[in-house]
Design a protein around this motif. Structure first.
Motif, PDB file in Angstrom:
ATOM      1  N   GLN A 102      -4.354 -17.461 -34.787  1.00 49.88           N
ATOM      2  CA  GLN A 102      -5.240 -15.551 -34.688  1.00 49.88           C
ATOM      3  C   GLN A 102      -4.299 -15.682 -33.074  1.00 49.88           C
ATOM      4  OE1 GLN A 102      -8.353 -18.329 -32.670  1.00 49.88           O
ATOM      5  NE2 GLN A 102      -9.581 -17.273 -34.927  1.00 49.88           N
ATOM      6  N   ILE A 103      -3.429 -15.572 -32.715  1.00 51.27           N
ATOM      7  CA  ILE A 103      -2.631 -14.958 -31.365  1.00 51.27           C
ATOM      8  C   ILE A 103      -1.172 -14.361 -31.790  1.00 51.27           C
ATOM      9  CG2 ILE A 103      -1.143 -15.164 -29.780  1.00 51.27           C
ATOM     10  CD1 ILE A 103      -2.847 -17.265 -28.629  1.00 51.27           C
ATOM     11  N   CYS A 104      -1.242 -15.356 -33.319  1.00 53.10           N
ATOM     12  CA  CYS A 104       0.578 -14.675 -34.567  1.00 53.10           C
ATOM     13  C   CYS A 104       0.256 -13.008 -34.560  1.00 53.10           C
ATOM     14  CB  CYS A 104       0.518 -15.566 -34.831  1.00 53.10           C
ATOM     15  SG  CYS A 104       2.183 -15.525 -36.008  1.00 53.10           S
ATOM     16  N   ALA A 105      -1.545 -13.209 -35.050  1.00 51.96           N
ATOM     17  CA  ALA A 105      -2.126 -12.877 -36.799  1.00 51.96           C
ATOM     18  C   ALA A 105      -2.705 -11.332 -35.888  1.00 51.96           C
ATOM     19  CB  ALA A 105      -2.875 -13.315 -37.243  1.00 51.96           C
ATOM     20  N   ARG A 107      -0.978 -10.363 -33.712  1.00 53.75           N
ATOM     21  CA  ARG A 107       0.383  -9.315 -32.627  1.00 53.75           C
ATOM     22  C   ARG A 107       1.149  -8.423 -33.619  1.00 53.75           C
ATOM     23  NH1 ARG A 107       2.696 -14.865 -29.602  1.00 53.75           N
ATOM     24  NH2 ARG A 107       2.139 -13.660 -27.563  1.00 53.75           N
ATOM     25  N   GLU A 108       0.884  -9.642 -35.282  1.00 48.97           N
ATOM     26  CA  GLU A 108       1.283  -8.713 -36.145  1.00 48.97           C
ATOM     27  C   GLU A 108       0.707  -7.578 -36.661  1.00 48.97           C
ATOM     28  OE1 GLU A 108       1.752 -11.682 -39.659  1.00 48.97           O
ATOM     29  OE2 GLU A 108       3.637 -13.145 -38.222  1.00 48.97           O
ATOM     30  N   GLU A 109      -0.823  -7.727 -36.699  1.00 48.04           N
ATOM     31  CA  GLU A 109      -1.096  -6.479 -36.823  1.00 48.04           C
ATOM     32  C   GLU A 109      -1.650  -5.387 -35.854  1.00 48.04           C
ATOM     33  OE1 GLU A 109      -6.953  -5.441 -37.840  1.00 48.04           O
ATOM     34  OE2 GLU A 109      -5.941  -7.380 -37.587  1.00 48.04           O
ATOM     35  N   LEU A 110      -1.708  -5.838 -34.556  1.00 52.83           N
ATOM     36  CA  LEU A 110      -0.640  -4.073 -33.603  1.00 52.83           C
ATOM     37  C   LEU A 110      -0.169  -4.202 -34.069  1.00 52.83           C
ATOM     38  CD1 LEU A 110      -1.734  -3.175 -31.255  1.00 52.83           C
ATOM     39  CD2 LEU A 110      -1.009  -4.949 -29.382  1.00 52.83           C
ATOM     40  N   ALA A 111       1.104  -4.191 -34.603  1.00 52.44           N
ATOM     41  CA  ALA A 111       2.753  -3.902 -34.178  1.00 52.44           C
ATOM     42  C   ALA A 111       2.454  -3.205 -35.990  1.00 52.44           C
ATOM     43  CB  ALA A 111       3.905  -5.289 -34.628  1.00 52.44           C
ATOM     44  N   ARG A 112       1.493  -3.464 -37.015  1.00 54.90           N
ATOM     45  CA  ARG A 112       1.687  -3.022 -37.877  1.00 54.90           C
ATOM     46  C   ARG A 112       0.280  -1.320 -37.440  1.00 54.90           C
ATOM     47  NH1 ARG A 112       0.759  -7.907 -40.443  1.00 54.90           N
ATOM     48  NH2 ARG A 112      -1.396  -7.735 -40.876  1.00 54.90           N
ATOM     49  N   LEU A 113       0.147  -1.615 -37.068  1.00 54.73           N
ATOM     50  CA  LEU A 113      -1.149  -0.416 -36.227  1.00 54.73           C
ATOM     51  C   LEU A 113       0.034   0.278 -35.737  1.00 54.73           C
ATOM     52  CD1 LEU A 113      -3.794   0.837 -36.082  1.00 54.73           C
ATOM     53  CD2 LEU A 113      -4.154  -0.167 -34.184  1.00 54.73           C
ATOM     54  N   ARG A 114       1.015   0.022 -34.618  1.00 50.01           N
ATOM     55  CA  ARG A 114       2.122   0.635 -34.317  1.00 50.01           C
ATOM     56  C   ARG A 114       2.453   1.253 -34.796  1.00 50.01           C
ATOM     57  NH1 ARG A 114       3.759  -3.183 -29.251  1.00 50.01           N
ATOM     58  NH2 ARG A 114       1.930  -3.287 -27.586  1.00 50.01           N
ATOM     59  N   ALA A 115       2.895   0.604 -36.088  1.00 49.54           N
ATOM     60  CA  ALA A 115       4.363   1.414 -36.772  1.00 49.54           C
ATOM     61  C   ALA A 115       3.308   2.896 -37.363  1.00 49.54           C
ATOM     62  CB  ALA A 115       4.838   0.054 -37.466  1.00 49.54           C
ATOM     63  N   ALA A 116       2.212   2.645 -37.660  1.00 46.03           N
ATOM     64  CA  ALA A 116       1.561   3.513 -38.962  1.00 46.03           C
ATOM     65  C   ALA A 116       1.342   4.798 -37.998  1.00 46.03           C
ATOM     66  CB  ALA A 116       0.343   2.331 -39.079  1.00 46.03           C
ATOM     67  N   ILE A 117       1.204   4.219 -36.781  1.00 48.18           N
ATOM     68  CA  ILE A 117       0.734   5.121 -36.040  1.00 48.18           C
ATOM     69  C   ILE A 117       1.769   5.703 -35.201  1.00 48.18           C
ATOM     70  CG2 ILE A 117      -0.562   6.043 -33.495  1.00 48.18           C
ATOM     71  CD1 ILE A 117      -2.173   3.258 -33.625  1.00 48.18           C
ATOM     72  N   ASP A 118       2.642   5.249 -35.121  1.00 49.35           N
ATOM     73  CA  ASP A 118       4.384   6.644 -35.339  1.00 49.35           C
ATOM     74  C   ASP A 118       4.664   7.014 -36.165  1.00 49.35           C
ATOM     75  OD1 ASP A 118       4.764   5.212 -32.783  1.00 49.35           O
ATOM     76  OD2 ASP A 118       5.845   3.535 -33.409  1.00 49.35           O
ATOM     77  N   ARG A 119       4.134   6.795 -37.619  1.00 51.93           N
ATOM     78  CA  ARG A 119       4.260   6.937 -39.052  1.00 51.93           C
ATOM     79  C   ARG A 119       3.237   8.823 -38.964  1.00 51.93           C
ATOM     80  NH1 ARG A 119       8.599   5.782 -41.861  1.00 51.93           N
ATOM     81  NH2 ARG A 119       9.525   4.101 -41.159  1.00 51.93           N
TER      82      ARG A 119
END
Length: 195
Positions: A102-105, A107-119
Motif C-alpha cells: 500500500q505504501i509503494c502503491a 507513492r506511485e500514485e502520488l508521483a503520477r498525480l504530481r506529473a499530471a499536475i505538472d502537465r
C-alpha cells in the motif's frame, strides 16, 4: 543444555511471555477454556515447525494472527457455530497501518498525480493548486489571480477533468493529447483551449 535448539530459545524468549494474552484472545474466540488452550498450543506447534522463524519481526503479533487464522478455519469447519464466536472474531480489527504494498502503491500514485499536475496548462495548474492544495475558496483565488470567478470555475473544471483523464488512461500525456483523448471518436474534434 545442548538439547535446546536455537528456535526453542527464541520461542521461550519471544512467544511464551505472551501466552496469557494469547490465551485471553483464544478464550474470546472459542468461548471454552479447553478449546482456547488447544488453539494456542496448535499455534505453538506450527511456530516451532517454521523454517524462517528468525525473519519474524514481531513474534507476538505473528502468533496472534496465526491463532486468529486457525480460529477462523475451525469456525469454517464447524457445522454449528455459536453467534458470540463469530462476533468476537468480527470485532477484531486489522492493523490500521498500511502494508508495504500500500505504501509503494501510494507513492506511485502520488508521483503520477504530481506529473499530471505538472502537465496541466499553467492557468489550470495555478487554480488547482490554490483550490485543492491550499484550500482557498474560488472567490479568493479570483482575487489573488486577478481573474473573474467564472474563469476560476472554468479553470478548475478543466483541470479536474484533465487530471481525471490522466488517471483513467494511467499515462501522463501533454495537454493537447489529453484534449484528444477527451473527444469521443464519433464527435468532431475540437480543442478545449477556449475554456
Amino acid at each position: 543444555m545442548s538439547w535446546l535448539r536455537p528456535i526453542d530459545a527464541w520461542f521461550a524468549e519471544a512467544i511464551l511471555p505472551h501466552e496469557p494474552v494469547l490465551l485471553q484472545q483464544a478464550r474470546r474466540w472459542t468461548g471454552v477454556d479447553e478449546d482456547a488452550r488447544d488453539l494456542v498450543h496448535e499455534v505453538y506447534t506450527q511456530i516451532l515447525q517454521l523454517d524462517a522463524w528468525e525473519q519474524i519481526a514481531n513474534p507476538a503479533a505473528y502468533a496472534a494472527r496465526m491463532m486468529r487464522n486457525n480460529a477462523l478455519q475451525r469456525l469454517r469447519r464447524a457445522r454449528i457455530v455459536p453467534f458470540r464466536q463469530l462476533t468476537a472474531l468480527e470485532n477484531e480489527r486489522a492493523d490500521p497501518a498500511p502494508g508495504s504494498f500500500q505504501i509503494c502503491a501510494g507513492r506511485e500514485e502520488l508521483a503520477r498525480l504530481r506529473a499530471a499536475i505538472d502537465r496541466l496548462p499553467p492557468a489550470c495548474r495555478r487554480v488547482i493548486l490554490l483550490r485543492k492544495f491550499e484550500d482557498c475558496p474560488p472567490r479568493m483565488i479570483a482575487e489573488r489571480l486577478g481573474i473573474s470567478l467564472s474563469t476560476v470555475e472554468k479553470h478548475l473544471a478543466r483541470g479536474l477533468m484533465l487530471l481525471a483523464q490522466a488517471r483513467d488512461i494511467d499515462a501522463i500525456a501533454t495537454p493537447a493529447e489529453m484534449d484528444e483523448a477527451a473527444t469521443p471518436e464519433s464527435a468532431p474534434r475540437q480543442s478545449l483551449s477556449h475554456i
